[in-house]
Design an enzyme around this catalytic site. Sequence first.
Site, PDB file in Angstrom:
ATOM      1  N   HIS A 144      32.423  72.390  33.186  1.00  0.00           N
ATOM      2  CA  HIS A 144      33.328  72.124  32.023  1.00  0.00           C
ATOM      3  C   HIS A 144      33.721  73.667  31.441  1.00  0.00           C
ATOM      4  CE1 HIS A 144      30.157  73.247  29.134  1.00  0.00           C
ATOM      5  NE2 HIS A 144      29.313  72.539  30.104  1.00  0.00           N
ATOM      6  N   CYS A 160      24.529  72.972  32.755  1.00  0.00           N
ATOM      7  CA  CYS A 160      25.816  72.928  33.291  1.00  0.00           C
ATOM      8  C   CYS A 160      26.297  74.296  33.728  1.00  0.00           C
ATOM      9  CB  CYS A 160      26.853  72.198  32.258  1.00  0.00           C
ATOM     10  SG  CYS A 160      26.269  70.627  31.712  1.00  0.00           S
TER      11      CYS A 160
END
Length: 184
Positions: A144, A160
């Site tokens: 992301h 992440c």
Amino acid sequence: MTDRKISRRFMLGGTGAALAMPSLVLAQEVPHRRNVMSFSPQRWQDHFDTLGKAAIVADTTSRALHYWDGDGETYNVYPTSVPRTDELTKRGYTEIVRKKVGPDWTPTQSMLEEDPSLKYMPPGPGNPLGTHAMYLSWPAYLIHGTHDTRKIGRQSSAGCIGLYNHMIEELFAIAPIGTQVRIL
């Protein structure tokens, strides 16, 4: 014999050029052995049998994401943020299963245990997922964007892989659902 006067400006310029010459020659003769960002080069063949729809290798050591399109014509490298600790880093093979522009964010249970003040965040400038998110087949693991550009190039995430917003927007546009992903 001519009666030429040598100016101070001429002498300074000539001296500067003479001093710079060895550096210029050396720069042309010595090939660059590594990227300025210290990214470790990757070959898709070292990680996948075929490119399939596309392939991504996220190298947590060099903090870079490598992308190849399905025909091998496009190869892009992006600087990333990576998990803060090895315990937060999930390694192995997965794939992109969903993509979202303007993702919302809900902290995981482990995040809430670490910081109970965390709350759900709708899309927008304060959202830790940035402007775009690509969800992996592993629950709660994503590639992301981030609005906090200080995180890129650092161990700063809760698991992440983060990219600058303009770079995740580019990757989002070219990486189809089904892109195979390997996290190293």
